[in-house]
Design a protein around this motif. Structure first.
Motif, PDB file in Angstrom:
ATOM      1  N   ARG A  61      11.316  -9.170  -1.429  1.00 41.07           N
ATOM      2  CA  ARG A  61      10.189  -8.720  -2.258  1.00 41.07           C
ATOM      3  C   ARG A  61       9.853  -7.269  -1.918  1.00 41.07           C
ATOM      4  N   ASN A  62      10.419  -6.358  -2.691  1.00 47.19           N
ATOM      5  CA  ASN A  62      10.123  -4.950  -2.464  1.00 47.19           C
ATOM      6  C   ASN A  62       9.734  -4.235  -3.761  1.00 47.19           C
ATOM      7  N   ASN A  63       9.374  -4.994  -4.788  1.00 48.29           N
ATOM      8  CA  ASN A  63       8.902  -4.421  -6.052  1.00 48.29           C
ATOM      9  C   ASN A  63       7.396  -4.603  -6.135  1.00 48.29           C
ATOM     10  N   ARG A  64       6.682  -3.497  -6.353  1.00 45.17           N
ATOM     11  CA  ARG A  64       5.226  -3.539  -6.387  1.00 45.17           C
ATOM     12  C   ARG A  64       4.712  -3.541  -7.808  1.00 45.17           C
ATOM     13  N   VAL A  65       3.615  -4.264  -7.997  1.00 44.14           N
ATOM     14  CA  VAL A  65       2.889  -4.268  -9.260  1.00 44.14           C
ATOM     15  C   VAL A  65       1.415  -4.134  -8.902  1.00 44.14           C
ATOM     16  N   MET A  66       0.737  -3.195  -9.546  1.00 41.56           N
ATOM     17  CA  MET A  66      -0.688  -3.020  -9.265  1.00 41.56           C
ATOM     18  C   MET A  66      -1.505  -3.755 -10.321  1.00 41.56           C
ATOM     19  N   VAL A  67      -2.490  -4.482  -9.858  1.00 44.02           N
ATOM     20  CA  VAL A  67      -3.411  -5.198 -10.743  1.00 44.02           C
ATOM     21  C   VAL A  67      -4.816  -4.736 -10.397  1.00 44.02           C
ATOM     22  N   ARG A  68      -5.550  -4.317 -11.403  1.00 41.85           N
ATOM     23  CA  ARG A  68      -6.934  -3.907 -11.184  1.00 41.85           C
ATOM     24  C   ARG A  68      -7.848  -5.023 -11.663  1.00 41.85           C
ATOM     25  N   MET A  69      -8.802  -5.391 -10.814  1.00 43.14           N
ATOM     26  CA  MET A  69      -9.747  -6.454 -11.127  1.00 43.14           C
ATOM     27  C   MET A  69     -11.167  -5.949 -10.933  1.00 43.14           C
ATOM     28  N   ASP A  70     -12.084  -6.531 -11.708  1.00 43.78           N
ATOM     29  CA  ASP A  70     -13.484  -6.203 -11.437  1.00 43.78           C
ATOM     30  C   ASP A  70     -13.941  -7.055 -10.243  1.00 43.78           C
ATOM     31  N   GLU A  71     -15.171  -6.867  -9.825  1.00 39.85           N
ATOM     32  CA  GLU A  71     -15.651  -7.559  -8.626  1.00 39.85           C
ATOM     33  C   GLU A  71     -15.670  -9.070  -8.793  1.00 39.85           C
ATOM     34  N   TYR A  72     -15.986  -9.540  -9.998  1.00 38.69           N
ATOM     35  CA  TYR A  72     -16.060 -10.984 -10.235  1.00 38.69           C
ATOM     36  C   TYR A  72     -14.670 -11.626 -10.183  1.00 38.69           C
TER      37      TYR A  72
END
Length: 64
Positions: free
Chosen positions: A9-20
């Motif tokens: 596992r060396n592939n990155r994916v960014m996920v942005r979440m709100d606080e909830y």
């Protein structure tokens, strides 16, 4: 060391979440005793596989 080097596992994916959203994932990770990244990866893969299975059933097959 690895039987299949493509499983590393060396592939990155960014996920942005709100606080909830983040609080829900953190709570689940704490409950399961896993890291947040592991929980998110499991959820994403499960949903992706379900979507792929759904798509294969909705496409009519033609006889050859």
């Amino acid at each position: 060391m690895y039987a299949d080097i493509k499983r590393i596992r060396n592939n990155r994916v960014m996920v942005r979440m709100d606080e909830y959203e983040h609080a829900i994932v953190v709570s689940l990770a704490n409950y399961q005793g896993e890291s947040v990244a592991t929980i998110v990866r499991q959820i994403v893969i499960k949903k992706a596989l379900a979507m792929l299975a759904e798509d294969t059933h909705s496409v009519p097959r033609t006889a050859a």
